[in-house]
Scaffold this motif. Sequence first.
Motif, short mmCIF file in Angstrom:
data_model
loop_
_atom_site.label_atom_id
_atom_site.label_comp_id
_atom_site.label_asym_id
_atom_site.label_seq_id
_atom_site.Cartn_x
_atom_site.Cartn_y
_atom_site.Cartn_z
N GLN A 1 -71.76 28.70 28.65
CA GLN A 1 -70.45 29.28 28.34
C GLN A 1 -70.49 30.27 27.18
N ASP A 2 -71.47 30.16 26.30
CA ASP A 2 -71.54 31.08 25.17
C ASP A 2 -72.47 32.26 25.43
N SER A 3 -72.86 32.46 26.68
CA SER A 3 -73.76 33.55 27.05
C SER A 3 -72.97 34.76 27.52
N ALA A 4 -73.40 35.94 27.09
CA ALA A 4 -72.81 37.21 27.55
C ALA A 4 -73.89 37.96 28.32
N LYS A 5 -73.63 38.22 29.59
CA LYS A 5 -74.64 38.82 30.45
C LYS A 5 -74.13 40.13 31.05
N SER A 6 -75.08 41.01 31.37
CA SER A 6 -74.73 42.31 31.95
C SER A 6 -74.41 42.20 33.43
N TYR A 7 -74.45 41.02 33.98
CA TYR A 7 -74.20 40.83 35.41
C TYR A 7 -73.12 39.78 35.67
N ILE A 8 -72.36 39.39 34.64
CA ILE A 8 -71.28 38.41 34.81
C ILE A 8 -69.97 39.01 34.33
N GLY A 9 -68.96 38.94 35.19
CA GLY A 9 -67.60 39.35 34.85
C GLY A 9 -66.64 38.24 35.23
N PHE A 10 -65.41 38.60 35.55
CA PHE A 10 -64.44 37.57 35.94
C PHE A 10 -63.22 38.22 36.55
N ARG A 11 -62.38 37.39 37.15
CA ARG A 11 -61.05 37.79 37.60
C ARG A 11 -60.11 36.62 37.37
N ASN A 12 -58.81 36.88 37.36
CA ASN A 12 -57.80 35.85 37.09
C ASN A 12 -57.10 35.37 38.34
N VAL A 13 -56.50 34.19 38.21
CA VAL A 13 -55.62 33.66 39.25
C VAL A 13 -54.34 33.19 38.57
N MET A 14 -53.31 32.96 39.39
CA MET A 14 -52.05 32.37 38.93
C MET A 14 -51.54 31.47 40.04
N THR A 15 -51.18 30.24 39.71
CA THR A 15 -50.67 29.31 40.70
C THR A 15 -49.30 29.77 41.19
N ASP B 1 -64.60 53.51 33.57
CA ASP B 1 -63.31 52.83 33.43
C ASP B 1 -63.05 51.81 34.53
N ASN B 2 -63.38 52.15 35.75
CA ASN B 2 -63.06 51.28 36.88
C ASN B 2 -64.25 50.44 37.34
N TYR B 3 -65.21 50.29 36.47
CA TYR B 3 -66.33 49.40 36.73
C TYR B 3 -66.03 48.03 36.12
N PRO B 4 -66.62 46.97 36.63
CA PRO B 4 -66.29 45.63 36.09
C PRO B 4 -66.78 45.45 34.67
N VAL B 5 -65.97 44.80 33.84
CA VAL B 5 -66.38 44.50 32.48
C VAL B 5 -67.47 43.43 32.51
N VAL B 6 -68.47 43.60 31.66
CA VAL B 6 -69.56 42.62 31.54
C VAL B 6 -69.79 42.36 30.06
N GLY B 7 -70.71 41.46 29.75
CA GLY B 7 -70.96 41.13 28.35
C GLY B 7 -69.87 40.28 27.75
N VAL B 8 -69.12 39.57 28.60
CA VAL B 8 -68.01 38.74 28.15
C VAL B 8 -68.37 37.28 28.36
N THR B 9 -68.28 36.48 27.33
CA THR B 9 -68.58 35.06 27.44
C THR B 9 -67.43 34.33 28.12
#
Length: 702
Positions: A664-678, A490-498
């Motif tokens: 941009q259309d690749s889903a990898k087991s080693y790529i995730g993300f985080r958000n920002v807000m101005t 649950d608390n591991y980073p999501v991966v496989g997301v383009t």
Amino acid sequence: MKKLISLFVLFSILFACNSGVEGNLVGVRGRSTFYPDVLGPGKLPYGMVYIPSGAYQTGEDDEDIMGLHTSRVKTVSVPAFYMDQTEISNNEYRQFVEWVRDSIAREKLYRRSYDDEAERWINVPDNFFKEPYRTFINMGSDVQGGNTPFQLFMDSTNNVEVDKTILGLLGDIEGTKMKNINKKSDKPLDLVNGYKLDQKNNFPSSEKRPDVLMTDADLRSIFQQYSNKEINQGTRKVKAGSSDKASKSPKVNTAYDQGGRLENRKYFTLNWEEKIDYSDAETSFLLSDMYYSETEQFFKRKDLDTRLLFFDYYWVDFKEAAKRGKVITKSVDARNNFHYDSLNQSRDGGIYKKGRREPLGKDYKVSDSHRSTLFTDLGGDKVWVDTTVFGKGKQYGDPQGAQVDNTLYSISDTNSLYGTVLQNPGQDFDLGFTNSKGQHNALRGHTDRSRFIIKERINVYPDTLCWIRDFTYSNNEAMSQNYFWNNAYDNYPVVGVTWPQAKAFSVWRSQLFRSWLQSNGDMFVNDFRLPTETEWERGARGDLDLTQYPWGGPYIRNAAGCFLANFKPLRGRYFEDGGFHTVKVYSYNPNGFGLYCMAGNVAEWCSTTFDESMYEFGHDMSGEYDYQAQDGDPAVKKRKVIRGGSWKDIGYYLMNSTRTYEYQDSAKSYIGFRNVMTHLGRGGKDIDMENGEEIQSDIQLK
């Protein structure tokens, strides 16, 4: 005497209060003060940290080890923003997936239920207008020509027709064109913009003010009908109802049709207070088409068909809207879409029946001319002419060498305009005014804002098979089967997301937050989004200048000899740093800004399009390069920046200055993300002062 003195004192006080205010510039009164508390606990968006405005030196902090020359040393300034303290976790992304699932389920339950059961799943607006009023309201400024290339507000005749229609719909039929209404006629009355009104069953009356809002009988009629394809804005009688004996609501007869559940869905919002019991037998049957068929099931498990989890959303292309210059559009004879009284008195369909424009791309420009010209035709109508095509003696279809006659301001032969009257004159809609001296204030706008609203549809489920696909001759089936759904991760980073999926998540998160703010009567704040490359590096450096890693450096171990990030150390001894694959998102120590795993664990998507020379041409003020790649573009234009390195990368990719990319259309087991807000406001280092003393000064000014 005392009373007179008291009155004089009171008058003096009142006069003193008014002096210095009335007749002076004081700003709009009654506006509320912005309190950062709306952002969440600690006056920050939940789970985020504050990154103050500041400058840093980007690029290589040591020699260019790989000799890539993609990270030029330069000073960059970045405004304040909030950044997720951790990478987006599996459980956080699962909230997005389940929201999409539940929204689809609520949609189906609404459409497939009857009467009160259907009403459970939606929210009826407080002011729910009935036909014909709601259709007229939805036209907005279009009814005045706000969505046409003609300045109809300059035409008093057309304005009168709009006024007459509105007055007539409210029952004031005296002196309007609706005084000739025939209550016995079955023929609809033509109103403005091709709008029709039922004369027999839905006529306004000067004796009684019409009821513009839905009654309970109207609502019952809506929820008791699935659809009425023959609906025509209140022109057909219906006898709504059902023989369903189990229904607690009586059958309802209505004077005219307001449509059924299908036609009215666009006016309702989903009711998220009503919980869905997926184990209920009837609910399970109603939602049976959301699951895999028997032949596709694994081990006879009734699993949700994740191929159906599509999220519909839109975003606004502000960059395109901000461009100067005219975008050429399809040149058509506008008289096929618009009715000119001076040209054809018998034209069917109302005064000015509009049609949507379909703008073409910049490659269709005939010349570099940026402004279409407003001409007056023989009948006195205002028409926009594409002067890059039309010239004296020139016809459409022969644009080469066409000369624009700048002295031509009135066109006597409208037939010579064939193919040059623009459906959409482009981004330079003339909002200006020319005075009697011939001075034009040159204000410009857009004829049709809808073309900047970019609609998207995307499947939101992450690619769980990426664990197998990414590594040949490697056993990762267990990770593929369990990583996203098992609560152990649950608390591991999501991966496989383009990249587009990460963007869609950001839009959904913004909508979710804005809905909560709106329910509390608070103002909107900035959107959640992917960080730009400059923002990401600003956050990673943690306000430390000229450092190689988020924790400083130059070493990748601490004094006790422990590794400070999750990566590929010692020629492939993956577990030496404490993690084999990914680790929990709050592992290791945070950097100076309080951000976890800015190096290692998973690489992170940025909004920036990757270009090797971006640091050369990028602005030193919050630099960004955003290229919206099309399907036909070469692959090199579909690269997006990823930063921070991952659990499978060597230490070089953990450096603050290392730039790399993925498609941009690749889903990898080693790529995730985080958000920002101005951040909203000045964005200084002392946010408590900005949220305290400065707010108090705002209150005093008001």
